[in-house]
Motif scaffolding. Sequence first.
Motif, PDB file in Angstrom:
ATOM      1  N   ASP A  40       0.836  -1.205   0.000  1.00 31.70           N
ATOM      2  CA  ASP A  40       0.000   0.000   0.000  1.00 31.70           C
ATOM      3  C   ASP A  40       0.869   1.252   0.000  1.00 31.70           C
ATOM      4  N   ALA A  41       1.935   1.224   0.801  1.00 29.96           N
ATOM      5  CA  ALA A  41       2.836   2.377   0.883  1.00 29.96           C
ATOM      6  C   ALA A  41       3.524   2.636  -0.453  1.00 29.96           C
ATOM      7  N   VAL A  42       4.008   1.575  -1.096  1.00 35.17           N
ATOM      8  CA  VAL A  42       4.710   1.736  -2.367  1.00 35.17           C
ATOM      9  C   VAL A  42       3.740   2.168  -3.461  1.00 35.17           C
ATOM     10  N   TYR A  43       2.515   1.671  -3.418  1.00 34.35           N
ATOM     11  CA  TYR A  43       1.512   2.069  -4.412  1.00 34.35           C
ATOM     12  C   TYR A  43       1.159   3.547  -4.276  1.00 34.35           C
ATOM     13  N   LYS A  44       0.931   3.992  -3.058  1.00 33.53           N
ATOM     14  CA  LYS A  44       0.501   5.379  -2.854  1.00 33.53           C
ATOM     15  C   LYS A  44       1.632   6.383  -3.033  1.00 33.53           C
ATOM     16  N   HIS A  45       2.867   5.950  -2.766  1.00 33.51           N
ATOM     17  CA  HIS A  45       3.976   6.911  -2.781  1.00 33.51           C
ATOM     18  C   HIS A  45       5.158   6.431  -3.616  1.00 33.51           C
ATOM     19  N   GLY A  46       4.858   5.639  -4.642  1.00 27.47           N
ATOM     20  CA  GLY A  46       5.922   5.196  -5.539  1.00 27.47           C
ATOM     21  C   GLY A  46       6.612   6.354  -6.238  1.00 27.47           C
ATOM     22  N   ASP A  47       5.843   7.393  -6.549  1.00 26.04           N
ATOM     23  CA  ASP A  47       6.453   8.555  -7.200  1.00 26.04           C
ATOM     24  C   ASP A  47       7.431   9.259  -6.270  1.00 26.04           C
ATOM     25  N   LEU A  48       7.123   9.263  -4.978  1.00 21.74           N
ATOM     26  CA  LEU A  48       8.029   9.871  -4.003  1.00 21.74           C
ATOM     27  C   LEU A  48       9.296   9.036  -3.854  1.00 21.74           C
ATOM     28  N   LEU A  49       9.154   7.711  -3.855  1.00 21.31           N
ATOM     29  CA  LEU A  49      10.335   6.848  -3.819  1.00 21.31           C
ATOM     30  C   LEU A  49      11.207   7.077  -5.056  1.00 21.31           C
ATOM     31  N   ARG A  50      10.553   7.246  -6.199  1.00 25.01           N
ATOM     32  CA  ARG A  50      11.302   7.540  -7.438  1.00 25.01           C
ATOM     33  C   ARG A  50      12.085   8.843  -7.295  1.00 25.01           C
ATOM     34  N   ALA A  51      11.501   9.842  -6.644  1.00 23.71           N
ATOM     35  CA  ALA A  51      12.186  11.121  -6.479  1.00 23.71           C
ATOM     36  C   ALA A  51      13.441  10.990  -5.638  1.00 23.71           C
ATOM     37  N   THR A  52      13.419  10.069  -4.672  1.00 23.58           N
ATOM     38  CA  THR A  52      14.560   9.952  -3.753  1.00 23.58           C
ATOM     39  C   THR A  52      15.809   9.406  -4.419  1.00 23.58           C
TER      40      THR A  52
ATOM     41  N   CYS B  18      14.537  13.569 -14.266  1.00 25.34           N
ATOM     42  CA  CYS B  18      14.766  13.893 -12.857  1.00 25.34           C
ATOM     43  C   CYS B  18      13.912  15.072 -12.409  1.00 25.34           C
ATOM     44  N   THR B  19      13.809  16.081 -13.248  1.00 26.64           N
ATOM     45  CA  THR B  19      13.068  17.279 -12.845  1.00 26.64           C
ATOM     46  C   THR B  19      11.594  16.960 -12.597  1.00 26.64           C
ATOM     47  N   ASP B  20      11.042  16.034 -13.361  1.00 27.45           N
ATOM     48  CA  ASP B  20       9.655  15.614 -13.113  1.00 27.45           C
ATOM     49  C   ASP B  20       9.555  14.868 -11.788  1.00 27.45           C
ATOM     50  N   ALA B  21      10.574  14.044 -11.504  1.00 27.39           N
ATOM     51  CA  ALA B  21      10.574  13.290 -10.247  1.00 27.39           C
ATOM     52  C   ALA B  21      10.719  14.224  -9.053  1.00 27.39           C
ATOM     53  N   PHE B  22      11.606  15.223  -9.160  1.00 32.39           N
ATOM     54  CA  PHE B  22      11.809  16.148  -8.053  1.00 32.39           C
ATOM     55  C   PHE B  22      10.500  16.832  -7.632  1.00 32.39           C
ATOM     56  N   LYS B  23       9.683  17.181  -8.614  1.00 31.56           N
ATOM     57  CA  LYS B  23       8.436  17.905  -8.318  1.00 31.56           C
ATOM     58  C   LYS B  23       7.489  17.082  -7.456  1.00 31.56           C
ATOM     59  N   ARG B  24       7.641  15.760  -7.506  1.00 30.08           N
ATOM     60  CA  ARG B  24       6.755  14.915  -6.710  1.00 30.08           C
ATOM     61  C   ARG B  24       6.996  15.083  -5.206  1.00 30.08           C
ATOM     62  N   LEU B  25       8.142  15.641  -4.830  1.00 30.65           N
ATOM     63  CA  LEU B  25       8.383  15.916  -3.413  1.00 30.65           C
ATOM     64  C   LEU B  25       7.364  16.900  -2.855  1.00 30.65           C
ATOM     65  N   LEU B  26       6.914  17.815  -3.703  1.00 35.25           N
ATOM     66  CA  LEU B  26       6.026  18.885  -3.246  1.00 35.25           C
ATOM     67  C   LEU B  26       4.559  18.616  -3.556  1.00 35.25           C
ATOM     68  N   GLU B  27       4.275  17.461  -4.183  1.00 37.47           N
ATOM     69  CA  GLU B  27       2.870  17.095  -4.408  1.00 37.47           C
ATOM     70  C   GLU B  27       2.163  16.972  -3.061  1.00 37.47           C
ATOM     71  N   PRO B  28       0.951  17.503  -2.930  1.00 29.91           N
ATOM     72  CA  PRO B  28       0.290  17.519  -1.618  1.00 29.91           C
ATOM     73  C   PRO B  28       0.216  16.160  -0.929  1.00 29.91           C
ATOM     74  N   HIS B  29      -0.084  15.078  -1.683  1.00 25.78           N
ATOM     75  CA  HIS B  29      -0.224  13.780  -1.014  1.00 25.78           C
ATOM     76  C   HIS B  29       1.104  13.278  -0.470  1.00 25.78           C
ATOM     77  N   ASN B  30       2.209  13.734  -1.080  1.00 27.60           N
ATOM     78  CA  ASN B  30       3.524  13.347  -0.583  1.00 27.60           C
ATOM     79  C   ASN B  30       4.019  14.270   0.527  1.00 27.60           C
ATOM     80  N   SER B  31       3.874  15.569   0.322  1.00 28.46           N
ATOM     81  CA  SER B  31       4.336  16.501   1.353  1.00 28.46           C
ATOM     82  C   SER B  31       3.514  16.350   2.628  1.00 28.46           C
ATOM     83  N   ASN B  32       2.219  16.081   2.485  1.00 37.76           N
ATOM     84  CA  ASN B  32       1.385  15.863   3.680  1.00 37.76           C
ATOM     85  C   ASN B  32       1.832  14.630   4.454  1.00 37.76           C
ATOM     86  N   LEU B  33       2.238  13.591   3.721  1.00 36.34           N
ATOM     87  CA  LEU B  33       2.740  12.386   4.387  1.00 36.34           C
ATOM     88  C   LEU B  33       3.916  12.714   5.290  1.00 36.34           C
ATOM     89  N   LEU B  34       4.914  13.396   4.729  1.00 34.68           N
ATOM     90  CA  LEU B  34       6.153  13.644   5.457  1.00 34.68           C
ATOM     91  C   LEU B  34       5.975  14.668   6.575  1.00 34.68           C
TER      92      LEU B  34
END
Length: 746
Positions: free
Chosen positions: A396-408, A584-600
């Motif tokens: 569930d974690a990887v499904y919901k935040h796979g884009d955030l893992l990609r950014a890392t 990479c630039t597309d991946a970096f932007k996922r750090l600031l996506e609300p569902h990801n930033s709210n998680l952290l």
Amino acid sequence: MSQSARLSALQENVDRSTRHIDWPTVGDRHQYPSEIFNADVFDRRTMASTLPKPIYQAFTKQMQGHNKLDRSTADAVAHAAKVWAMDKGATHFTHWFQPQTGTTAEKHDSFLTLKSQIVDGQEETYAIDHFSGGQLLQAEPDASSFPNGGIRSTFEARGYTVWDTLSPMFIRRGPHGTATLYIPSVFISYNGEALDEKTILLRSNEVVSRAAVGLLRVLGDTETQRVSTTLGCEQEFFLIDRAVYNLRPDLKITGRTLIGVPPPKHQQLEDHYFGQIPSRVLACIAEAEYELARIGVPVKTRHNEVAPNQFEVAPIFEGSSIAVDHNLATMEVLHQVAHRHKLKVLFHEKPFKGVNGSGKHANWSLQTDGGDNLLDPTSSPQTNYRFLLVLVAILDAVYKHGDLLRATIASASNEHRLGANEAPPAIVSAFLGSQLSEVLNAIEESRPVAEHTPTVQGVSVGGTTLDLKISSMPPIARDLTDRNRTSPFAFTGNKFEFRAVGSKQSPSFPIVVLNAAVAQSFIDVTAALKAAQADKEAPSEEDILSVIRQFAISSKKIRFEGNGYSDEWIVEAEKRGLPNLKACTDAFKRLLEPHNSNLLTSLGVLSQSELSSRYHIMVEKYAKDLVIEANTLSALINNGVLPAAFSYRKELADSINSQATAGVEAAPEKKLLVALTKGCMALTEAAEKLDAFIEKVEGLHEEEQGEAAGTLLTSAMEEVRSHADALEKKVADKYWPFPKYTELLF
């Protein structure tokens, strides 16, 4: 620089003898690895023997989070550490920390202190060795001189390093028989914001522990007080001769070759992987292992990797924070020891075009304070409900935040590796293997689990052993799952392997995000269990199965058992709605996506300002890396490749004229001269275009710079390289100014 310099470097390589060190002995035998291990670590055992019992007990309670570390305890620990370290030759100490540079930082301070006193009306100064609790606990580096993403202005320089009491101090040997006491530390700003990789990792460990314990409580576990994340990083790297390395400005400045033609033979025969380790390399790695064992790094495995001159070392798994410390220490020790052996270690993800790059496979799991691995499926995973709940929470974690893992794991260097047929694709998916997939599918469909009795190449497979039909062979243990090297996030028996992490990056941030995402999913699974339980004293088997079913279904799109390198998977992933973040630039932007930033931010792993600063640091570094590469390539072409080609053109022209004077037809030379001239023109024009793009990119704002660098510079550099490599095939070897791949890799 010419062929003569290359030949001199190669001759030096041939003539050089292998460095030799004597393995320590006890009496008439060599010391065992277990006797060397931790010899230079101020560990719990050493502390217990050097500290008064009340002090040691007070410190232990602080490590367990039960109370604060008071000054008297800190002073006592500092004094004991100083005496222990100085007895081993230490003259200095340093707070060793992990700024957002991908490596570590340190500033050495001497134990030497001057004291003054008045004697007979005169001031006398004398020297003492001093190390206080205050010096142990905290130091003050310049926070504005490290990457901070705007958190600190240039004039706001104050920052602090603070001892991480969970990571033991150790000493590193230095010159002239001296040593330095290393104090693993966090690095924060004047206002307490995290400026490093360690602070947020420690936070994420606390978060995932609380969430996991909460889940275990609902399942009736009243004894577990803490759940730790464990980590083991398989570190890949190249080792090349330092003499030829010094003749390649691109390797020295950028860590990778910006030009160069792959040799006729490289890795096609698949004969390097697990082959015999070259004697010089083995001597280097063995010495590094010895030094690492002394500072408590449990290196377990060493072997040849797939590409020529590529190798790997891997440790025994440890708690994730210490594992990150040890991975960074491993990289530093390999670098220093390689230097003594006249070798150069390359951690860049793709130092050579046409052969495999390097990764840092991060093997991650969860373990209770009682020693139970929560990702151990046992022999009957279908009835191991604790395991299945943990498993579906992770999916569930990887499904919901796979884009955030990609950014890392996004960087200019790792971008060369991801998606090639050597590393996981940019699409994040999870692999479970046939048996666990069948278990989840059966639960989803409310049916019995099918018997798992596959046949492998005609060899019967039963239970957990392989029957080879050879009487002299013992039973062979068999894992519940196969391995899928094309999966970014694969279950490998009792852990998940995050294969996409880059070889030169710190593994900390990817683990931070994984911990946070899993913690939130644990919270969600726990809430679902409590809802299913309703007013019952404990959740029933059906309650548990219903929650497993719920999360198995909702996260099913992230599960993929096939070839992650295939074009079919790209199409299928798009149908599933999984992001394919190639840039990479597309991946970096996922750090600031609300569902990801709210998680952290909601979990307290990062504040919004810390997350924003990290985003800006990553974008800025990406652009700077590409600009540095582009400028380096421009210099290589204009100062090396084109002058070499021009010299060869002149030789050809002189030869043609000489032959014409002699009445001889010079058709081959003329044909080559025409091709060479066209190649020089194409390269000159491509280099001029690259220079124009560099100027344009350097004039842009930070975020625009990242986007432009990723599009303009990468394509322009590839065009320049293609023309330069074409010239390498045509220009006479004696004129070529830089060591070729054949000389670098063999």
